[in-house]
Structures are given as C-alpha cells and as structure tokens.
Scaffold this active site. Sequence first.
Site, short mmCIF file in Angstrom:
data_model
loop_
_atom_site.label_atom_id
_atom_site.label_comp_id
_atom_site.label_asym_id
_atom_site.label_seq_id
_atom_site.Cartn_x
_atom_site.Cartn_y
_atom_site.Cartn_z
N GLY A 239 0.88 -1.34 0.01
CA GLY A 239 0.15 0.12 0.38
C GLY A 239 0.85 1.15 -0.06
N GLU A 273 4.34 -6.16 1.90
CA GLU A 273 4.02 -6.82 0.63
C GLU A 273 3.90 -5.49 -0.36
OE1 GLU A 273 0.29 -8.29 1.54
OE2 GLU A 273 0.95 -10.06 2.19
N GLY A 275 3.69 -3.45 -3.86
CA GLY A 275 3.62 -3.65 -5.12
C GLY A 275 4.10 -2.34 -5.75
N ARG A 276 2.91 -1.44 -5.62
CA ARG A 276 2.87 -0.31 -6.64
C ARG A 276 4.25 0.72 -6.41
NH1 ARG A 276 -1.55 2.62 -8.14
NH2 ARG A 276 -2.61 1.45 -6.55
N CYS A 344 -13.37 2.36 -28.67
CA CYS A 344 -15.07 2.85 -28.98
C CYS A 344 -15.68 2.81 -27.50
CB CYS A 344 -15.71 1.82 -29.80
SG CYS A 344 -14.85 1.68 -31.33
N GLU A 345 -14.82 3.68 -26.68
CA GLU A 345 -15.78 3.93 -25.26
C GLU A 345 -15.27 5.52 -24.79
OE1 GLU A 345 -17.32 1.77 -23.28
OE2 GLU A 345 -16.76 -0.12 -24.41
N TYR A 373 0.28 -1.64 -12.16
CA TYR A 373 -1.27 -1.82 -12.43
C TYR A 373 -1.42 -1.53 -14.06
CZ TYR A 373 -1.29 -2.91 -7.56
OH TYR A 373 -1.02 -3.47 -6.43
C1 LIG Z 1 -2.57 -5.52 -3.61
C2 LIG Z 1 -2.00 -6.14 -2.77
C3 LIG Z 1 -0.73 -5.43 -2.30
C4 LIG Z 1 0.23 -4.63 -2.70
O1 LIG Z 1 -0.37 -3.46 -2.89
P1 LIG Z 1 0.34 -2.14 -3.26
O2 LIG Z 1 -0.58 -0.91 -3.12
O3 LIG Z 1 0.59 -2.22 -4.84
O4 LIG Z 1 1.66 -2.12 -2.70
C5 LIG Z 1 -0.21 -6.24 -1.00
N1 LIG Z 1 -0.71 -7.39 -0.47
C6 LIG Z 1 -2.14 -7.82 -0.90
C7 LIG Z 1 -2.80 -8.52 0.10
C8 LIG Z 1 -2.73 -7.00 -1.91
O5 LIG Z 1 -3.82 -7.37 -2.13
#
Ligand SMILES: *Cc1c(COP(=O)(O)O)cnc(C)c1O
Length: 430
Positions: A239, A273, A275-276, A344-345, A373
């Site tokens: 997050g 965890e 990601g982004r 086409c949207e 994403y």
């Molecule tokens: C999506 C997700 C993440 C990663 O979230 P980011 O905002 O991309 O860091 C981590 N853990 C879980 C369980 C998720 O669903």
Amino acid sequence: MNPFTYHHGELHAEDTPLAAIAQQVGTPFYCYAQEALEERYRRLAAACAESGTKIAYAVKANGNLAVIATFARLGAGADIVSGGELQRALAAGVPADRIVFSGVGKTTAEIDMALEHGVGQLNVESEDELADISRVAASRGTQAPIALRVNPDVAAGGHDKISTGRKTDKFGVAFDRAAELYARAAADTHLAPRGLAIHIGSQIHDISAFETAIDRLVVLRGHIRDAGHAVPHLDLGGGLGVAYDGGEDMPPAPYGGLLARVAAETGAELTIEPGRWLVAGAGLLVGQVLATKDAGDRRFVIVDAAMNDLIRPALYEASHPVWPVKKPPENAATDVITLAGPVCESTDVLARDVALSGVGTGDLVAIGMAGAYGAVLSSGYNGRRLVPEVMVRGRDFTVVRRRPTYEESMALDSLPEWMAGPDGAERGVA
Ligand SMILES: *Cc1c(COP(=O)(O)O)cnc(C)c1O
C-alpha cells in the site's frame, strides 16, 4: 532517481532513447527501467534492515517474469493472489518458502498447488477458507502454514476503489472473530497458524494509517498470545503510495522506523508486501499520435495506446503524467489537451487536461508512472493485441513480452463443432 530524462532533446529510459525502442518494437509498448527497479528495491530494503523485515513483492502490480526476477535476485519473496501468479513467481526464481498466498478467494486447485509447491504462508480471509485449506492439507497428509488476514477497520488508500481495510470491505476476517478463528486453527492438526496479516489499501501516503492498523494488530496479537498461542509472524501488507503528480513517493525511512518500533516491541518477524511503490515510477507506456482534433472547447490528441493497454484512468480516475518523447523547443506554445485512445468508449481517455506542447501526428508520447497496474490490467478489447513490454538496462533493451501476432491473439478461440465442415451449412448455422 528518475530513469526517464531528456538527453539531446530526446526522452531516454536510462541511456536508451525511447524512439529507438519504438522503431524496433513498434507502438504502443511498455518500457521498464531495470536499474530503477533495483534502486527502489534497495532503498526499501535499506529501510527494512533495522527491523529485519522481509519484502514479498506484490506480483499483481506487475507480473512480468523479468520484473519479478529482478526483485527475486535481490532477495525478494513474492505476494501472490492466484495460481497463475504462483506459477509466475516460481518461474521467475522466487523460492517457494518466500511466497505468501494472499487473496480473498482461493480455489481448491489453487490451495492444492500452493501446498504442493510448499509456499511459505497462505493468508486466510474467511472461516470457509480456513476449513478448505484444512481439508486440502489433510488430503495431502500435510500441515498448511497459515496467517489470518484480519480487517482492522481502518480507512486508508488513495481512492474509494482501492481501500481494503474498512470493515465493510470484502477483505479479511472481522477483527472481533480473529482470536476465536486463530484458536480453531491452532487446534487443527492440518493447520499451522504462524501469524496475522493485514493489508489496508493502496496508494497510502499517510503513515499514521499504517500506524493505527499495525497498533490494532499488535493488540490483537497480545490477546491471542494471552490465550496461549504463538504468533511469531506479522504480515503488514503493501500500500505504500507513489506520486502521480510529480511530487514525492512515500519516503521509506519513516515507514522503516515504524517497522523497527514494531519489531522491537513485539519481537515478531515482519513481512511487507509492496507492489506499486517498487514498480510504478520505473515504467512508462509509449504511444504514437494518430491524429489531433478540436471538439467543442477541447483539443484531443489521439494515440495508438488505449484503455485496454492502461485502464487506470478509466477504472480509478487515475491521472498520469504525459511527456513528449521529443523535447519541445523552449518557446513552443503549451497546449492543454486530452489524450485519448482509439477504443470505442468515451472512457478511453488516458489523460485529461494535460499540458503538452509541440506534439503532432506521428510523434511519440510517453505516459509516465505506468509500471504498476498497467500491463497486468491490459486486455484485448476491440480486437487489440496485448501490449508488449520492454526492459531497459543502461544502453541495452530487450523485449520481455512480445506483441502477439493476430493469429496468436485468436488462437484460443474455436468454432463449435457443429459449425465446422459442410454440415453447418445444412443446419442453417453457417
Ligand atoms: C494489492 C496487494 C498488495 C500490494 O499493494 P500495493 O498498493 O501495490 O503496494 C499487497 N498485499 C495484498 C494482500 C494485496 O492485495
């Protein structure tokens, strides 16, 4: 470190001109800067060092094997949400015991696959799932390492559609049920509960949201321990927010400080965890201008990239920076334009009211902050082929997912048997 900068009037990814990639690969394409991916990982890992926090890269942000492998080689684990992501993480070289299987609904087949490969932890999101995992583990004659994902009822995240930690969201087990479920898991010979997990949302900039949720988790851990159960592990989710407007991404140091405090106070092993945060700023989407036109009081720039390639603006009202690949002359007039794709949207708008000067038909434009994403959410809508992905390293670049041929795009389709051959015509279906 911004890997995308102008040299001699041309936008580069690291030391590679984007125009050179476009010439070889065609447009649209995603471009990732590998040294930037590594730099981001190292910066976050440094912030995690004091607490010994492990990083499980959230594969769903960008599941390209080359991206996962880049982090895996630096020691990352993986956070996955499906059997497909499990296969990707393993193929990219992530050791199974560093894989965390998250996700609000897992099929029996996916649970079985996870246990077969020996993933480190399955995060359980409901009572039903707890029973399912126990049943599958029993059928394999094994014990499943699980953590209970709890919902701490904290509102966080950059948009209503990416908030996950409120009690009305679908994620996690209710906070007040968690202790009882943990005890049930501890009594089950096919389950090995090892901890608690949270993930409160995405695109979070306010560290106090993390703090509130983690503090609640630590209190819950205390209750469960008081009841006589070990809770050696805390999984604090992802997050971490990034800046789509040219500002600062969430700085890792204060977050690392929070992790250090939690580790010191609890003695628990921590995992995060993200990601982004690891991938967003290291990627962009490059398209070519097909046409420009005025409609009402708007100026539209139509590019060959579209919502099927990058759906974030349509899905979350997300805004991305847009840069011309050829640097405009200093004195060029600034146009405020809407960047739209050919799909086409009406929602096929990649950027609304952005300043873009000196761009005309045939020119290349780059849509920034697209590493997360982006390609993972692409589709073949409007018969468009999946967008290719390119990895740059310094002066080198290589295609890490190629553009499929039209035949490949259609290869999984087939006609029903009764339409094939001359019979079909007789039955009037031809
Ligand atoms: C999506 C997700 C993440 C990663 O979230 P980011 O905002 O991309 O860091 C981590 N853990 C879980 C369980 C998720 O669903």
